[in-house]
Design a protein around this motif. Structure first.
Motif, PDB file in Angstrom:
ATOM      1  N   THR A 155      47.123 -61.784 -84.003  1.00 34.40           N
ATOM      2  CA  THR A 155      45.696 -61.735 -83.683  1.00 34.40           C
ATOM      3  C   THR A 155      45.336 -60.341 -83.207  1.00 34.40           C
ATOM      4  OG1 THR A 155      46.104 -62.418 -81.425  1.00 34.40           O
ATOM      5  CG2 THR A 155      45.727 -64.172 -83.035  1.00 34.40           C
ATOM      6  N   SER A 156      44.102 -60.172 -82.809  1.00 32.76           N
ATOM      7  CA  SER A 156      43.670 -58.846 -82.368  1.00 32.76           C
ATOM      8  C   SER A 156      44.144 -58.542 -80.953  1.00 32.76           C
ATOM      9  CB  SER A 156      42.141 -58.756 -82.431  1.00 32.76           C
ATOM     10  OG  SER A 156      41.591 -59.712 -81.539  1.00 32.76           O
ATOM     11  N   PHE A 157      44.689 -59.530 -80.233  1.00 31.64           N
ATOM     12  CA  PHE A 157      45.183 -59.292 -78.879  1.00 31.64           C
ATOM     13  C   PHE A 157      46.672 -58.988 -78.919  1.00 31.64           C
ATOM     14  CE2 PHE A 157      45.138 -59.555 -74.400  1.00 31.64           C
ATOM     15  CZ  PHE A 157      46.353 -60.092 -74.029  1.00 31.64           C
ATOM     16  N   ARG A 158      47.078 -57.940 -78.236  1.00 33.99           N
ATOM     17  CA  ARG A 158      48.497 -57.584 -78.188  1.00 33.99           C
ATOM     18  C   ARG A 158      48.934 -57.493 -76.730  1.00 33.99           C
ATOM     19  NH1 ARG A 158      52.331 -55.865 -81.590  1.00 33.99           N
ATOM     20  NH2 ARG A 158      53.911 -54.476 -80.776  1.00 33.99           N
ATOM     21  N   GLY A 172      63.870 -68.481 -70.470  1.00 31.63           N
ATOM     22  CA  GLY A 172      62.775 -69.326 -69.991  1.00 31.63           C
ATOM     23  C   GLY A 172      61.454 -69.007 -70.687  1.00 31.63           C
ATOM     24  N   ASP A 173      60.414 -69.676 -70.241  1.00 29.42           N
ATOM     25  CA  ASP A 173      59.087 -69.496 -70.821  1.00 29.42           C
ATOM     26  C   ASP A 173      58.442 -68.231 -70.289  1.00 29.42           C
ATOM     27  OD1 ASP A 173      59.354 -71.869 -72.162  1.00 29.42           O
ATOM     28  OD2 ASP A 173      58.407 -73.052 -70.571  1.00 29.42           O
ATOM     29  N   THR A 174      57.560 -67.690 -71.092  1.00 24.01           N
ATOM     30  CA  THR A 174      56.810 -66.515 -70.639  1.00 24.01           C
ATOM     31  C   THR A 174      55.636 -66.982 -69.795  1.00 24.01           C
ATOM     32  OG1 THR A 174      55.443 -66.563 -72.601  1.00 24.01           O
ATOM     33  CG2 THR A 174      57.396 -65.182 -72.674  1.00 24.01           C
ATOM     34  N   PRO A 175      55.254 -66.205 -68.804  1.00 29.82           N
ATOM     35  CA  PRO A 175      54.116 -66.596 -67.982  1.00 29.82           C
ATOM     36  C   PRO A 175      52.809 -66.462 -68.779  1.00 29.82           C
ATOM     37  CG  PRO A 175      54.885 -64.436 -67.325  1.00 29.82           C
ATOM     38  CD  PRO A 175      55.862 -64.968 -68.348  1.00 29.82           C
ATOM     39  N   PRO A 176      51.800 -67.244 -68.465  1.00 32.42           N
ATOM     40  CA  PRO A 176      50.547 -67.148 -69.206  1.00 32.42           C
ATOM     41  C   PRO A 176      49.830 -65.839 -68.908  1.00 32.42           C
ATOM     42  CG  PRO A 176      50.334 -68.691 -67.378  1.00 32.42           C
ATOM     43  CD  PRO A 176      51.771 -68.290 -67.452  1.00 32.42           C
ATOM     44  N   VAL A 177      49.158 -65.321 -69.924  1.00 25.34           N
ATOM     45  CA  VAL A 177      48.407 -64.077 -69.797  1.00 25.34           C
ATOM     46  C   VAL A 177      46.935 -64.398 -70.033  1.00 25.34           C
ATOM     47  CG1 VAL A 177      48.067 -61.764 -70.765  1.00 25.34           C
ATOM     48  CG2 VAL A 177      50.354 -62.745 -70.611  1.00 25.34           C
ATOM     49  N   HIS A 178      46.082 -63.895 -69.145  1.00 22.70           N
ATOM     50  CA  HIS A 178      44.646 -64.146 -69.285  1.00 22.70           C
ATOM     51  C   HIS A 178      44.099 -63.375 -70.485  1.00 22.70           C
ATOM     52  CE1 HIS A 178      40.564 -65.074 -68.192  1.00 22.70           C
ATOM     53  NE2 HIS A 178      40.256 -63.795 -68.268  1.00 22.70           N
ATOM     54  N   GLN A 179      43.379 -64.081 -71.344  1.00 29.70           N
ATOM     55  CA  GLN A 179      42.761 -63.452 -72.510  1.00 29.70           C
ATOM     56  C   GLN A 179      41.255 -63.672 -72.415  1.00 29.70           C
ATOM     57  OE1 GLN A 179      44.542 -64.925 -76.075  1.00 29.70           O
ATOM     58  NE2 GLN A 179      46.619 -64.509 -75.384  1.00 29.70           N
TER      59      GLN A 179
END
Length: 165
Positions: free
Chosen positions: A39-42, A51-58
């Motif tokens: 997508t356009s977000f990198r 483990g899981d990656t922490p969520p990133v605010h988009q």
């Protein structure tokens, strides 16, 4: 097949083990996962080692133009209105489908009422426009009884002229 059918009921431990085996087998990937289009977000933050990656605010930067929102609202309104008109027409046609004498009378009754009112209004206007005059003619009356006849006939056509004097 890699299992043999069991003819006796399973114990709780055996049922749990069998369920875990079936779930683990059905979620095993048979082929590598398909790579998704980026997508356009990198996100350049480093991934954790396990483990899981922490969520990133988009941020949501979508902007809907006013005309598009207006068209969407108008189309919803038109659709709801047409649905109401269609339901009304369906109800009327359902009523007309069962033709009885009472049904025909009920359908034609409003038209007969409108025609009766229109006739009454027309009669009232006609009487209001008619002038009331009582003309009295005074003077000598002459009655002519002389008729002058002339006829011309040529070939198959004829002409007659009557003059009253």
């Amino acid at each position: 097949m890699d299992f043999e059918p069991i003819t006796r009921p399973l114990t709780d431990d055996e049922a749990k083990a069998e369920a875990e085996r079936i779930i683990a087998r059905s979620f095993q990937p048979e082929m590598p996962p398909v790579r998704h289009i980026p997508t356009s977000f990198r996100d350049d933050t480093p991934l954790p080692a396990y483990g899981d990656t922490p969520p990133v605010h988009q941020d949501d930067k979508r902007i809907v133009p006013a005309w598009a929102a207006g068209i969407a609202v108008a189309s919803i309104g038109v659709g709801a209105g047409i649905t109401g008109v269609g339901c009304g027409a369906w109800l009327v046609l359902q009523g007309l489908a069962s033709v009885t004498l009472y049904g025909v009378l009920m359908v034609t009754l409003p038209f007969a009422g409108v025609a009766m009112v229109a006739t009454a209004i027309g009669g009232a206007f006609s009487k209001a426009r008619r002038s009331v005059s009582k003309t009295v003619y005074e003077g000598p009356v002459t009655q002519n009884t002389q008729i002058n006849n002339t006829s011309n006939q040529r070939g198959m056509f004829s002409r007659t002229r009557n003059d009253v004097r």
